[in-house]
Design a protein around this motif. Structure first.
Motif, mmCIF file in Angstrom:
data_model
loop_
_atom_site.group_PDB
_atom_site.id
_atom_site.type_symbol
_atom_site.label_atom_id
_atom_site.label_comp_id
_atom_site.label_asym_id
_atom_site.label_seq_id
_atom_site.Cartn_x
_atom_site.Cartn_y
_atom_site.Cartn_z
ATOM 1 N N ARG A 31 42.550 88.865 100.274
ATOM 2 C CA ARG A 31 42.258 89.197 98.866
ATOM 3 C C ARG A 31 42.353 87.989 97.944
ATOM 4 N N PHE A 32 42.893 86.850 98.471
ATOM 5 C CA PHE A 32 42.947 85.644 97.646
ATOM 6 C C PHE A 32 41.789 84.696 97.926
ATOM 7 N N SER B 170 29.035 80.568 86.640
ATOM 8 C CA SER B 170 29.396 81.972 86.810
ATOM 9 C C SER B 170 30.498 82.331 85.813
ATOM 10 N N ARG B 171 30.581 83.620 85.475
ATOM 11 C CA ARG B 171 31.595 84.045 84.501
ATOM 12 C C ARG B 171 33.000 83.802 85.038
ATOM 13 N N ARG B 172 33.173 84.054 86.344
ATOM 14 C CA ARG B 172 34.498 83.856 86.931
ATOM 15 C C ARG B 172 34.884 82.383 86.933
ATOM 16 N N GLY B 173 33.899 81.537 87.253
ATOM 17 C CA GLY B 173 34.163 80.099 87.254
ATOM 18 C C GLY B 173 34.562 79.621 85.865
ATOM 19 N N LEU B 174 33.819 80.096 84.876
ATOM 20 C CA LEU B 174 34.112 79.699 83.494
ATOM 21 C C LEU B 174 35.486 80.206 83.069
ATOM 22 N N VAL B 201 46.123 76.184 88.758
ATOM 23 C CA VAL B 201 45.806 77.071 89.885
ATOM 24 C C VAL B 201 45.833 78.530 89.427
ATOM 25 N N ALA B 202 46.712 78.814 88.467
ATOM 26 C CA ALA B 202 46.810 80.182 87.940
ATOM 27 C C ALA B 202 45.472 80.657 87.389
ATOM 28 N N GLY B 203 44.678 79.735 86.858
ATOM 29 C CA GLY B 203 43.358 80.098 86.345
ATOM 30 C C GLY B 203 42.497 80.701 87.445
ATOM 31 N N ALA B 209 41.218 87.288 90.952
ATOM 32 C CA ALA B 209 41.828 88.554 91.347
ATOM 33 C C ALA B 209 41.100 89.756 90.747
ATOM 34 N N ARG B 210 40.340 89.485 89.693
ATOM 35 C CA ARG B 210 39.724 90.603 88.981
ATOM 36 C C ARG B 210 38.564 91.203 89.732
ATOM 37 N N ARG B 211 38.434 92.484 89.643
ATOM 38 C CA ARG B 211 37.268 93.157 90.217
ATOM 39 C C ARG B 211 36.144 93.168 89.176
ATOM 40 N N ALA B 212 36.500 93.548 87.956
ATOM 41 C CA ALA B 212 35.500 93.568 86.886
ATOM 42 C C ALA B 212 35.138 92.122 86.548
ATOM 43 N N PRO B 213 33.935 91.911 85.980
ATOM 44 C CA PRO B 213 33.549 90.552 85.613
ATOM 45 C C PRO B 213 34.625 89.920 84.737
#
Lengths: 98, 219
Positions: A31-32, B170-174, B201-203, B209-213
């Motif tokens: 999951r990571f 990508s939105r996740r990358g941003l 790294v927390a970013g 970890a998010r499922r939604a965008p």
């Protein structure tokens, strides 16, 4: 600097690198995996920001900031890397010279 | 790609020169300076450790601050691991060469042979430039201009922006980038060098970890 300190630093630095390379297969739960793929997106901009605005333990805006601003603008225009580097370093060098 | 690797590695070489000069000034022998560049091969760690030695700080502080700055290579290693395909020799040698510039050059390419080529090409050039730079600096000592007068310190953040740009489309990358930058800058005044970038790294964790965008609240 003693040889002992130097070798401890070398061993520690290598251990950090190797831990990442070898740990990936074994330690990272599925999951990571999405997070691992995003590591460059999180780390490289943070590194660039710290290298540009960091000064010891303070944030400063100096001649580096306009250099990075020029670089960012050129990246948005999709300029090649060499053009971006020449323009960014040139901007900062010019501002430092005056 | 080869030209980009060359330009980045040549800039690294100029800082290798100034590392050699700094090491010599801090009382390291030429052999010690060279051994550091060959065996530690992490510019930020080497500069930090030698800076502590130069002001006669304790060896523990020198090693500790060096190690702290080298920790982020573990995160690059995680992302680069598939490039070495689990084979022992490439893993062991490749790990030594995992640093900011090689990781950035490799991870800017799609996973697969192209990424491997970018990694090894940049690694070979950077290792050569960093070490010859160190040798020249340590042997010749003062007499080189300050690379910062040429603005070369900005070459690295500028190169990282170029290389990371595709990952930010990508939105996740941003989202990962925005969180990483905000955390790192917030930590600069209150933590030792090395910690802010690792904290970024927390970013990746939050955005990944998010499922939604991701990025709804940051864009």
């Amino acid at each position: 600097m003693s040889w002992a300190a130097l070798l401890v630093l070398a061993a520690g630095a290598y251990a950090a690198k190797l831990a990442g390379v070898l740990g990936a297969q074994r330690l990272v739960p599925a999951r990571f995996e999405g997070a691992v793929a995003l590591l460059p997106a999180a780390l490289l901009p943070a590194l660039a920001a710290v290298q540009t605005f960091g000064a010891e333990r303070a944030l400063v805006i100096d001649e580096r900031a306009p250099g990075l601003a020029v670089a960012t603008a050129l990246v948005l225009l999709r300029a090649p890397l060499i053009v971006v580097l020449v323009a960014a370093t040139g901007t900062t060098a010019l501002l430092r010279a005056i | 790609m080869v030209r980009d690797a060359f330009v980045i590695s040549a800039s690294v070489g100029v800082f290798g020169l100034s590392f050699g000069v700094l090491a010599e000034g801090a009382g390291l022998s030429v052999i010690q300076a060279q051994a550091m560049s060959l065996l530690v091969f992490t510019g930020a760690s080497q500069f930090a450790a030698v800076a502590v030695v130069a002001v006669e700080g304790s060896p523990v502080t020198a090693v500790g601050s060096g190690l702290l700055l080298g920790l982020r290579n573990a995160a690059y290693g995680l992302a680069l691991a598939p490039t070495f395909r689990g084979r022992v020799a490439p893993c062991l040698l490749g790990a030594h060469l995992v640093v900011d510039e090689t990781a950035a050059m490799a991870l800017a390419r799609p996973a697969g042979p192209e990424r491997g080529r970018a990694f090894w090409t940049t690694a070979a050039m950077e290792f050569a430039f960093w070490n010859t730079g160190t040798l020249a600096g340590a042997l010749l000592g003062q007499g080189f201009g300050d690379p910062e007068r040429l603005g070369l310190d900005v070459a690295f953040p500028a190169a990282f922006v170029v290389l990371v740009a595709p990952a930010l489309r990508s939105r996740r990358g941003l989202a990962a980038a925005v969180i990483g930058v905000a955390l790192a800058l917030a930590l600069v005044p209150v933590s030792p060098a090395g910690v802010p970038v690792i904290a970024a790294v927390a970013g990746a964790l939050v955005a990944g970890a998010r499922r939604a965008p991701a990025g709804a609240e940051v864009t």
